[in-house]
Scaffold this active site. Structure first.
Site, PDB file in Angstrom:
ATOM      1  N   ARG A 179      -4.600  -8.504 -20.255  1.00 20.05           N
ATOM      2  CA  ARG A 179      -5.642  -8.227 -21.250  1.00 20.05           C
ATOM      3  C   ARG A 179      -5.177  -7.244 -22.318  1.00 20.05           C
ATOM      4  O   ARG A 179      -5.778  -7.145 -23.372  1.00 20.05           O
ATOM      5  CB  ARG A 179      -6.946  -7.774 -20.598  1.00 20.05           C
ATOM      6  CG  ARG A 179      -6.849  -6.492 -19.821  1.00 20.05           C
ATOM      7  CD  ARG A 179      -8.111  -6.263 -19.008  1.00 20.05           C
ATOM      8  NE  ARG A 179      -9.283  -6.018 -19.840  1.00 20.05           N
ATOM      9  CZ  ARG A 179      -9.493  -4.887 -20.521  1.00 20.05           C
ATOM     10  NH1 ARG A 179      -8.633  -3.905 -20.471  1.00 20.05           N
ATOM     11  NH2 ARG A 179     -10.571  -4.738 -21.261  1.00 20.05           N
ATOM     12  N   GLU A 186       3.533  -6.280   8.217  1.00 15.35           N
ATOM     13  CA  GLU A 186       3.580  -4.810   8.167  1.00 15.35           C
ATOM     14  C   GLU A 186       4.229  -4.295   6.884  1.00 15.35           C
ATOM     15  O   GLU A 186       4.018  -3.162   6.484  1.00 15.35           O
ATOM     16  CB  GLU A 186       4.325  -4.250   9.376  1.00 15.35           C
ATOM     17  CG  GLU A 186       3.517  -4.241  10.664  1.00 15.35           C
ATOM     18  CD  GLU A 186       2.184  -3.509  10.521  1.00 15.35           C
ATOM     19  OE1 GLU A 186       2.200  -2.315  10.180  1.00 15.35           O
ATOM     20  OE2 GLU A 186       1.138  -4.138  10.750  1.00 15.35           O
ATOM     21  N   PRO A 194       0.809  -1.225   0.000  1.00 19.38           N
ATOM     22  CA  PRO A 194       0.000   0.000   0.000  1.00 19.38           C
ATOM     23  C   PRO A 194       0.845   1.280   0.000  1.00 19.38           C
ATOM     24  O   PRO A 194       0.305   2.357  -0.214  1.00 19.38           O
ATOM     25  CB  PRO A 194      -0.844  -0.119   1.273  1.00 19.38           C
ATOM     26  CG  PRO A 194      -0.241  -1.206   2.076  1.00 19.38           C
ATOM     27  CD  PRO A 194       0.548  -2.069   1.161  1.00 19.38           C
ATOM     28  N   ASP A 202     -11.961   1.237 -23.578  1.00 15.00           N
ATOM     29  CA  ASP A 202     -12.124   1.015 -22.143  1.00 15.00           C
ATOM     30  C   ASP A 202     -12.247   2.347 -21.412  1.00 15.00           C
ATOM     31  O   ASP A 202     -11.658   3.335 -21.826  1.00 15.00           O
ATOM     32  CB  ASP A 202     -10.881   0.343 -21.541  1.00 15.00           C
ATOM     33  CG  ASP A 202     -10.772  -1.120 -21.920  1.00 15.00           C
ATOM     34  OD1 ASP A 202     -11.780  -1.689 -22.358  1.00 15.00           O
ATOM     35  OD2 ASP A 202      -9.668  -1.659 -21.756  1.00 15.00           O
TER      36      ASP A 202
HETATM   37 CL1  6GU Z   1      -0.408  -3.634  -3.316  1.00 11.31          CL
HETATM   38  N1  6GU Z   1      -1.058  -4.328  -0.861  1.00 11.31           N
HETATM   39  C1  6GU Z   1      -1.795  -4.223   0.262  1.00 11.31           C
HETATM   40  N2  6GU Z   1      -1.524  -5.019   1.290  1.00 11.31           N
HETATM   41  N3  6GU Z   1      -2.788  -3.354   0.388  1.00 11.31           N
HETATM   42  C2  6GU Z   1      -3.044  -2.586  -0.672  1.00 11.31           C
HETATM   43  C3  6GU Z   1      -2.321  -2.637  -1.847  1.00 11.31           C
HETATM   44  C4  6GU Z   1      -1.308  -3.532  -1.919  1.00 11.31           C
HETATM   45  N4  6GU Z   1      -2.809  -1.723  -2.690  1.00 11.31           N
HETATM   46  C5  6GU Z   1      -3.798  -1.133  -2.047  1.00 11.31           C
HETATM   47  N5  6GU Z   1      -3.940  -1.633  -0.827  1.00 11.31           N
END
Ligand code: 6GU
Length: 240
Positions: free
Chosen positions: A154, A116, A89, A169
């Site tokens: 895709r 983590e 994230p 798209d």
């Molecule tokens: Cl790539 N990993 C995690 N754990 N949470 C996320 C993410 C990735 N992308 C958005 N939230």
């Protein structure tokens, strides 16, 4: 294209990879997707892949050793070293532009994070790029890796069937797609817009473009602002 996926949960990938476009693209040799279990590269008796963070704090951190060894192992299996992506994230957002860039590479190595996060030396030492699929937190990078794989594959030549096209798209040119209708012409009192069955292809194209602008303005004002900046002519057209 070859895509390696390094994960602690390879079984999570089974179903998404064995249906529809991803299944067909693998059968046709358009993409080869290889799953590797990072835990197989743990070196201690407990097969440990995570440890406590230096400096304290909650949670556990993925250790560099097993991830490095797993990446280096899959790198021996193909001529190209591949572009290494950490799913976390904290990464840069995955956008359609980014997906297009990735689809032009010959080999991707995706590392799905758990706990983590990754020991920072995994990113720096492997020259990896951190990628996120949105501003929310998932329990691990596996679902994000599947999202990335689907979006990239895709776009590979031959992956979509004849009837499908990636060209119109949503997001391919910065606007959302226009609304679609199929039969029946009236459903529970709701009618298909008359213009779509009128046969005037010029009018239909114009209506669809107006719909694209309007729903982008309403639902994604961020995209709409960007679109107007890049296409100042469109604004004038809309007002007239
Ligand atoms: Cl790539 N990993 C995690 N754990 N949470 C996320 C993410 C990735 N992308 C958005 N939230």
């Amino acid at each position: 294209m070859r895509i390696d996926v390094l994960t602690l949960f390879p079984e999570m990938f089974g179903s998404p990879l064995s249906h529809s476009i991803l299944k067909r693209a693998q059968e046709q040799g358009i993409v080869e997707i290889v799953l590797s279990n990072i835990r197989n590269f743990a070196t201690d008796n407990y097969r440990k892949v995570d440890d406590k963070p230096y400096g304290g704090g909650p949670g556990m951190v993925m250790m560099p050793g097993p991830v490095f060894d797993c990446v280096e192992h899959v790198q021996t299996q193909a001529s190209e070293p591949g572009h290494v992506i950490l799913l976390t994230p904290q990464g840069i957002p995955l956008t359609q532009d980014k997906v297009v860039q990735l689809s032009r590479l010959g080999r991707l190595i995706l590392v799905a994070g758990r706990y983590e996060g990754f020991d920072e030396r995994i990113r720096t030492g492997l020259g990896a790029e951190a990628v996120s699929i949105g501003d929310y937190v998932l329990s691990g990078g596996e679902l994000a890796a599947m999202v990335l794989i689907d979006a990239v594959v895709r776009l590979l030549p031959g992956a979509l069937g004849d009837g499908d096209s990636a060209a119109d798209d949503s997001h391919s040119d910065g606007l959302l797609e226009y609304p679609h209708y199929t039969r029946p012409e009236e459903f529970r009192g709701m009618r298909v817009p008359a213009i779509l069955s009128g046969g005037d292809h010029g009018k239909i194209a114009q209506w669809r473009q107006e719909q694209r602008l309007e729903r982008t303005r309403l639902w994604r004002p961020d995209l709409y602002e960007k679109y107007l900046k890049n296409n100042p002519v469109q604004e004038k057209k809309k007002k007239s």
